[in-house]
Write an enzyme that holds these catalytic residues in place. Structure first.
Site, PDB file in Angstrom:
ATOM      1  N   ASP A 185       0.849  -1.199   0.000  1.00  0.00           N
ATOM      2  CA  ASP A 185       0.000   0.000   0.000  1.00  0.00           C
ATOM      3  C   ASP A 185       0.884   1.249   0.000  1.00  0.00           C
ATOM      4  O   ASP A 185       0.588   2.239  -0.673  1.00  0.00           O
ATOM      5  CB  ASP A 185      -0.885   0.041   1.256  1.00  0.00           C
ATOM      6  CG  ASP A 185      -1.750  -1.192   1.403  1.00  0.00           C
ATOM      7  OD1 ASP A 185      -2.932  -1.144   1.082  1.00  0.00           O
ATOM      8  OD2 ASP A 185      -1.216  -2.227   1.847  1.00  0.00           O
TER       9      ASP A 185
ATOM     10  N   ASP B 253      -0.490  -4.241  -4.501  1.00  0.00           N
ATOM     11  CA  ASP B 253      -1.318  -3.031  -4.538  1.00  0.00           C
ATOM     12  C   ASP B 253      -0.937  -1.998  -5.599  1.00  0.00           C
ATOM     13  O   ASP B 253      -1.836  -1.370  -6.185  1.00  0.00           O
ATOM     14  CB  ASP B 253      -1.314  -2.366  -3.148  1.00  0.00           C
ATOM     15  CG  ASP B 253      -1.992  -3.230  -2.094  1.00  0.00           C
ATOM     16  OD1 ASP B 253      -2.790  -4.110  -2.471  1.00  0.00           O
ATOM     17  OD2 ASP B 253      -1.728  -3.024  -0.893  1.00  0.00           O
TER      18      ASP B 253
ATOM     19  N   PHE C  36      -6.928 -12.180   0.588  1.00  0.00           N
ATOM     20  CA  PHE C  36      -7.057 -11.486   1.884  1.00  0.00           C
ATOM     21  C   PHE C  36      -8.051 -10.318   1.885  1.00  0.00           C
ATOM     22  O   PHE C  36      -8.963 -10.264   2.727  1.00  0.00           O
ATOM     23  CB  PHE C  36      -5.660 -10.999   2.322  1.00  0.00           C
ATOM     24  CG  PHE C  36      -5.645 -10.275   3.640  1.00  0.00           C
ATOM     25  CD1 PHE C  36      -5.673 -10.966   4.841  1.00  0.00           C
ATOM     26  CD2 PHE C  36      -5.594  -8.884   3.682  1.00  0.00           C
ATOM     27  CE1 PHE C  36      -5.653 -10.293   6.061  1.00  0.00           C
ATOM     28  CE2 PHE C  36      -5.570  -8.211   4.889  1.00  0.00           C
ATOM     29  CZ  PHE C  36      -5.615  -8.915   6.088  1.00  0.00           C
TER      30      PHE C  36
HETATM   31  C1  BDR Z   1      -3.340  -7.910  -0.153  1.00  0.00           C
HETATM   32  O1  BDR Z   1      -3.275  -8.150   1.255  1.00  0.00           O
HETATM   33  C2  BDR Z   1      -2.269  -7.358   1.844  1.00  0.00           C
HETATM   34  O2  BDR Z   1      -1.343  -8.165   2.503  1.00  0.00           O
HETATM   35  C3  BDR Z   1      -1.613  -6.565   0.761  1.00  0.00           C
HETATM   36  O3  BDR Z   1      -1.393  -5.233   1.192  1.00  0.00           O
HETATM   37  C4  BDR Z   1      -2.570  -6.641  -0.412  1.00  0.00           C
HETATM   38  O4  BDR Z   1      -3.456  -5.536  -0.420  1.00  0.00           O
HETATM   39  C5  BDR Z   1      -2.848  -9.137  -0.887  1.00  0.00           C
HETATM   40  O5  BDR Z   1      -3.652 -10.235  -0.625  1.00  0.00           O
HETATM   41 CA    CA Z   2      -3.171  -3.662   1.042  1.00  0.00          CA
END
Ligand code: BDR
Ligand code: CA
Length: 318
Positions: free
Chosen positions: A13, A235, A160
């Site tokens: 990010d 990201d 995630f």
């Molecule tokens: C996403 O989950 C976070 O660990 C990273 O920032 C990314 O947005 C990847 O699965």
């Molecule tokens: Ca992220």
């Protein structure tokens, strides 16, 4: 176009913010729970703008938990602070008086070409869409890192950001807003190995060394947890598409969020059939009855071109 960056910094990010700020007009950053608690991701957003000299960008604090799920963080990937690897100075830049939801709505009134780049769980964006039903009609588009056309990371099926708050993702994917999705199927390819990190380090500035050290922490964790050789720079792809669109191959398709599956909750169910025009039964589109496309899904990436863009951009910082 004007851009609002909504995310949960987080190493990748952070790179999204740094990449965006040198190429597009960033009107605000909004923070959300995700990689770490909201408290920590908000501190990390403030540290990031100070590291990059970007204190002019307002930062608004977002929501600290998913719409339905209990919060889940990812310390095994991003560390205790959410941005481990280098101890950055305690930030002094103030937060906006607005909440993230208020900021999203305010910016959508101020700019008629507002794009949200979402790189964390979609809780803030979904909450804003719920509170203001006219918001969807005012946003130009949402470009997001989340989901996958293939495998997951949090579960075999779910990535995630979507898995943490599937109800929020569902609100976004059914909003009718033009969407671009960068899922694990492409983001895992943007893997910063020691070679790419050395290239960044060799830029020679203290800033570049700090970035290389931070990303090295993240890379080592991904190797330990997932057996990956490179740090997946997930990201930044969600903003790189606006800077160098030719780096990506996109396909329009319908993407639905699985909310109920015992093994598949949080999965982005991508209907590739319309994208390919193929039907299992032979005739082109003969028996396809899927829903119309609601999303441009990334299916390919020029990895070398992306790392050139990233390295050249990091070289623009002192
Ligand atoms: C996403 O989950 C976070 O660990 C990273 O920032 C990314 O947005 C990847 O699965
Ligand atoms: Ca992220």
């Amino acid at each position: 176009m004007h851009f609002l960056l909504d995310g949960d910094p987080g190493h990748d990010d952070m790179l999204t913010i740094l990449l965006a700020a040198k190429h597009v007009e960033v009107v605000a950053i909004t923070t959300v729970h995700g990689n770490q608690s909201l408290e920590k991701t908000t501190i990390n957003a403030r540290k990031t703008v100070e590291l990059g000299g970007l204190q002019h960008i307002p930062i608004a604090r977002g929501l600290d938990r998913p719409l339905v799920n209990e919060p889940v963080y990812a310390p095994e990937v991003h560390g205790k602070t959410g941005l481990d690897g280098v101890e950055l100075p305690d930030p002094v830049v103030p937060l906006s008086d607005l909440t993230a939801v208020e900021m999203i709505i305010a910016m959508s009134h101020e700019y008629d070409d507002l794009v949200i780049v979402a790189t964390g769980p979609l809780t803030n964006v979904a909450a804003a869409l719920r509170i203001d039903p006219t918001l969807a009609g005012r946003l130009a588009s949402i470009s997001l890192m989340g989901g996958s056309l293939t495998f997951g990371n949090s579960t075999p099926a779910a990535e995630f950001n979507i898995w943490v708050d599937p109800e929020a993702a569902d609100i976004v994917f059914t909003s009718g807003i033009p969407l671009r999705m960068f899922g694990l199927n492409v983001t895992r390819q943007a893997a910063a190995t020691v070679k790419e990190l050395d290239r960044i380090r060799d830029l020679g500035t203290p800033f570049a060394r700090t970035i290389a050290d931070l990303v090295e922490f993240y890379r080592a964790n991904l190797e330990r947890v997932y057996g990956l050789k490179g740090a997946s720079l997930h990201d930044p792809l969600a903003i790189a598409t606006f800077i160098r669109p030719e780096l990506f191959t996109m396909k329009p398709m319908h993407v639905g969020i699985e909310l109920h599956g015992t093994r598949t909750r949080g999965m982005t169910v991508c209907d590739y059939r319309h994208a390919t025009g193929e039907s299992e039964l032979g005739g082109k589109n003969a028996v396809l009855r899927g829903e119309p496309a609601n999303c441009d899904v990334a299916i390919g990436i020029d990895v070398e071109g992306f790392f050139d863009l990233l390295t050249d951009t990091l070289a623009m910082y002192a």
